[in-house]
Structure formats: structure tokens, C-alpha cells
Design an enzyme around this catalytic site. Structure first.
Site, PDB file in Angstrom:
ATOM      1  N   ASP B  10     -10.667  -6.874   8.526  1.00 21.64           N
ATOM      2  CA  ASP B  10     -10.014  -5.627   8.135  1.00 21.64           C
ATOM      3  C   ASP B  10     -11.071  -4.749   7.473  1.00 21.64           C
ATOM      4  OD1 ASP B  10      -8.104  -3.660   7.495  1.00 21.64           O
ATOM      5  OD2 ASP B  10      -7.646  -4.587   5.576  1.00 21.64           O
ATOM      6  N   SER B  11     -10.761  -3.478   7.336  1.00 21.94           N
ATOM      7  CA  SER B  11     -11.663  -2.582   6.619  1.00 21.94           C
ATOM      8  C   SER B  11     -11.765  -2.972   5.144  1.00 21.94           C
ATOM      9  CB  SER B  11     -11.160  -1.146   6.735  1.00 21.94           C
ATOM     10  OG  SER B  11      -9.837  -1.056   6.258  1.00 21.94           O
ATOM     11  N   CYS B  73      -6.145  -4.799  11.089  1.00 20.20           N
ATOM     12  CA  CYS B  73      -6.390  -3.432  10.620  1.00 20.20           C
ATOM     13  C   CYS B  73      -5.828  -2.499  11.677  1.00 20.20           C
ATOM     14  CB  CYS B  73      -7.904  -3.239  10.485  1.00 20.20           C
ATOM     15  SG  CYS B  73      -8.404  -1.543  10.154  1.00 20.20           S
ATOM     16  N   GLU B 155      -3.092  -0.366  -3.880  1.00 16.00           N
ATOM     17  CA  GLU B 155      -4.353  -0.862  -4.438  1.00 16.00           C
ATOM     18  C   GLU B 155      -4.407  -0.713  -5.960  1.00 16.00           C
ATOM     19  OE1 GLU B 155      -7.682   0.506  -2.086  1.00 16.00           O
ATOM     20  OE2 GLU B 155      -7.129  -0.959  -0.556  1.00 16.00           O
ATOM     21  N   CYS B 187       0.757  -0.223   8.902  1.00 14.66           N
ATOM     22  CA  CYS B 187      -0.421  -0.293   8.033  1.00 14.66           C
ATOM     23  C   CYS B 187      -0.299  -1.606   7.264  1.00 14.66           C
ATOM     24  CB  CYS B 187      -0.461   0.895   7.077  1.00 14.66           C
ATOM     25  SG  CYS B 187      -1.765   0.753   5.824  1.00 14.66           S
ATOM     26  N   HIS B 189      -1.196  -2.477   4.438  1.00  9.41           N
ATOM     27  CA  HIS B 189      -0.845  -2.383   3.010  1.00  9.41           C
ATOM     28  C   HIS B 189       0.670  -2.262   2.800  1.00  9.41           C
ATOM     29  CE1 HIS B 189      -5.100  -1.470   2.314  1.00  9.41           C
ATOM     30  NE2 HIS B 189      -4.895  -1.556   1.026  1.00  9.41           N
TER      31      HIS B 189
END
Lengths: 269, 269
Positions: B10-11, B73, B155, B187, B189
Site C-alpha cells: 500500500d502507499s 491500495c 490517521e 479506500c 482507510h
């Protein structure tokens, strides 16, 4: 040197607030602005990575024969400044911390100063340490607060959203009982939120790092007799990005009072 | 192949939600997770940059003799998948889009499906196009919405902050009159915000890309007879980051139900 350009770099577009202050004070200078948009943001990267990226940006600008480097990025000013100075050689480097620390010190009457920035900037204590050097107040006290959501709020043009106010009230609540009379905006994105910040913390003087740094740029150029000697009818700005230029600039344009040119690609990474 | 590891990249740390689904379904597999933390996030980068970063991450995992690549990702799945497949050669690649598009299609009764993701993912139309292939509904309609503030909210561990609710209500208001019965969280997240999303959009089925992709990983391993043949008493995870491992993992740890090992540095950029 007089008519050489001034090199300005940032991890992305936040440094355009610094460029905005520079062109207000020095409209006849030529500017080369580099945004490291392929690797933005830097605030959550390690110190060695920030040093490496700072060096690469400086080298790019040095190749353009600039007469000065402006580090329009608080993260690089806090953590990458030695690699910038090394790459810049004898060319003067203006960073964000010392000019703003001096401006904050001069602004404060009671010696109680707030500093807001990214996590990396706050954690570095760079502003706190720089302000502490002016220890003429018996009771000099610096209060720091990281405001990590402010950058995406500015970048998403949500500064007038009710959520922005809630988040700002939350972050800034630490200053309510601190009796600060001066708040240093230690991130180049934050001047775009200054209206909201002033609403939450009225009667507190806000220090803009770009404004303070621009005054230092002016003074250094003047002392060296390097001020551009021709009047310009329009601003002279060259804009480079490390990523393919895309619509990321459209938000920046909404915040600026001058026209940005088309960006060119800088192949440094 | 049976006992070779599965490579996941993932990034940054969002893909850990995918890893979380993988270890739930396949606890006996060995995993190598790579987060490109030196260049995170990718969602605001150009397509050519995303392709280059995707290739470099894949090559790193290929050098570790993985039996499969999981592109955890959405940005890389939307825009960098061809460079992953090229670098992976004959090793199977599981990405986020097709499994989730199929799951969303199967979940929807009325053919009205919502998709939320980063700007880059929404702009790519990758999910919309993938869902549109199942055009058995006369009235199949996909509604897309970018939610750029969700990633920093996760985050910063602010998912329970009142501002998060205001922002989510704002982003998700576009679905109020759309009559969608299924919402695809495009996504990695976003699964960490699913409780809040479900509160705002009750009675709508949420599709988690990591969950859908994990089922495909299981099926491919089973078909090839590549399922790990030993029972593990504890999870086997190797964790790599492109930046110096720092405390960025502490937030990730608060969201995960399993122990993350110490991260090692991956020198790919």
C-alpha cells in the site's frame, strides 16, 4: 547577482503563501518556485528523508543560478536546513524559523507565545528553541500545539466549513487559559486560515512566517546591494513541480491574489 | 508455492485494513507487508508517478519470492495495476476493484450503488466502470463521492470527533435521495470509519474492499492448491516501510485487532 532570480521551494503548495508575501514586498524580483508535489507532504516523513528531499530541491534551484534560496517549508526549515545550506554553498539561505521567532518575540508584551504547526514541526521544538534564545522575559513561555487537520482543510478549500471551526476550536482550546498575546503560525498553509483563527482567539497577534521571512529576504538583498534594479509591469514567476502538473494548483489559485503561471515538470526524483 | 509468503503493499498504512481481513480469513499464511511511507499518500499524485511507485513496490515483494501480490491500495488498483502485473509476471495479482465491484453488485437488490473514495479513485471511474459491467439491472446506477478528509481523520484517530460526523454527513448527503442500498468503501482507510458511516446511512449495506479481495485471495490459493499447509500458533507478518520506521504505526495499532511486528526499512526509493 542583482537580476538573478530568487529560488523558493516547499514540499508542495503551502509555500505559495510565502511567495505571496515575497511578491507583496519585492514585486520587481524574479522568482523560481519548486513544489515537491510527487512526494508531498514531508511533515510525516523521517529526518533523513526530509534532509535528502531538501538537498534535491536546493540543487535543482542552484542549477537555475538563483541568488538566494528561500526554504518556504517549516518542516524543511526545522529538520533539513543543514543539507540546504550545504547544497547552497555561499548563496544565502532564508528559512522560516529565525525570522518568525524574532517577529514573535518582538510582538509579545507578556512573553507568552503560542506556536501551531504540523506534528513534525512541533516535535522538532525548532520554534520553541529559537524563541527561547530571546530570554529577556523572566517569564518567557512558549505553548505549542500540532494542528494536523489544518493542511487538508486548506487543501480541500474547506476553511469555511462548520467542521473546520470545530476542529480549530478543539486544537486552539489549549491556548484559552495560557494568556498568550502572540500566536506564531508555523506552517505555510495556516495563513489561509488566519481569519478563523483570529475569530477563535481574538486580540491575539498572529505571526505569519512568510511575512517575517520576506522582510529578511529584503534586508539581505538590500545589504548586499542585490535588489533587482528594474521595475516590472507584471510579476515574474516560474513554477516547477516534481509531479506532472495537474489540477492541484486550482485550490492554490483560489487563495492567491496574483496570477500563477502554468507549472513545468522538475525531474529530480 | 504452498508455503511461500503473500506480498501485500500500500502507499502507507491504510492497506493494514486489508491485511486485517486477510489474516481473519487465512490465518495460517505468511505475509510480507510493504508501506511506501516515504512517499505517502499516492492519491494526489499523477498516473505516471503512481505506476512507477507501484512497479517499485511490486519488484521489492517479488525479490522476497512471494506467491501472490495483493495491491492493498485503491489508487494503485485504479491507476497502477498494469505496471504491477508486468512486474509480477506469472505470479497472480489481486487488486481491490474487481472483487469489491462484484460484491457490491451481488449485494444490491435495486441496482443503485454508492462508491466513496479518494479524489484520484473517484476521478478514475474504476469502480463505476467495473460495476457497470454487471449490467443486468435495467436501472443500474452508480453514485460516486470523493471524501478526501476521511484519510487524515482516520490517521489522526479523530473518527469519534464531532467534526468527523459533520464532515461525513456533508460528504454522504449526496446519497440521501439516491435510494442506494449498497455503499462501496473504495479506500482502505474507510473501513475504520464504517460505524460512523452506518450511523449516517442506516440500512445500507457497506462493502469493504479488503474483505472482498481476501475472498478472492482464498479462492485463487485454493484453486491452485497453494494454501499454506501448516497450522500457525501465531500470525506470521513481516512489515516493511520505505521511510525510517517511526511512530506512524501507533495509530494503525489502535485500529487493528492483532499485534503488528516492528517495521524494517525497505530501500526502494
Amino acid at each position: 547577482m542583482k537580476n538573478s532570480p530568487i529560488g523558493v521551494f516547499d514540499s508542495g503548495i503551502g509555500g505559495l503563501s510565502v511567495l505571496s508575501e515575497l511578491v507583496k514586498l519585492l514585486p520587481n524580483e524574479e522568482y523560481i518556485y519548486l513544489g515537491d508535489t510527487a512526494r508531498v507532504p514531508w511533515g510525516n516523513k523521517s529526518i533523513s528523508t526530509i534532509k535528502e528531499y531538501s538537498r534535491e530541491c536546493t540543487e535543482f534551484l542552484m542549477d537555475k543560478d538563483v541568488k538566494m534560496i528561500v526554504v518556504a517549508c517549516n518542516t524543511a526549515s526545522s529538520l533539513g536546513i543543514d543539507s540546504v545550506q550545504h547544497a547552497a554553498g555561499k548563496i544565502p539561505v532564508v528559512e522560516m524559523i529565525l525570522p518568525a521567532a524574532e517577529a514573535a518575540y518582538k510582538s509579545s508584551v507578556n512573553g507568552k507565545i503560542g506556536v501551531i504547526g504540523t506534528k513534525a514541526t512541533v516535535r522538532s521544538n525548532a520554534y520553541q528553541n529559537a524563541i527561547a534564545k530571546y530570554n529577556t522575559f523572566d517569564n518567557l513561555k512558549v505553548f505549542q500545539q500540532a494542528c494536523p487537520l489544518f493542511v487538508p482543510i486548506v487543501e480541500e478549500a474547506m476553511i469555511k466549513h462548520p467542521a473546520a471551526k470545530l476542529i480549530a476550536e478543539d486544537y486552539l482550546s489549549v491556548f484559552k487559559d495560557s494568556n498568550i498575546d502572540t500566536l506564531l503560525l508555523a506552517c505555510t498553509h495556516y495563513p489561509f486560515m488566519s481569519e478563523l483563527i483570529a475569530e477563535i482567539l481574538p486580540n491575539i497577534r498572529l505571526i505569519d512566517t512568510g511575512n517575517a521571512a520576506s522582510r529578511q529576504v529584503f534586508n539581505i538583498l538590500k545589504e548586499n546591494d542585490w535588489l533587482h534594479d528594474q521595475i516590472k509591469d507584471k510579476l515574474s514567476i516560474e513554477l516547477y513541480c516534481t509531479d506532472t502538473p495537474s489540477d492541484f494548483l486550482s485550490t492554490a489559485r483560489t487563495y492567491l491574489s496574483f496570477e500563477l503561471p502554468q507549472a513545468k515538470k522538475a525531474d529530480i526524483c
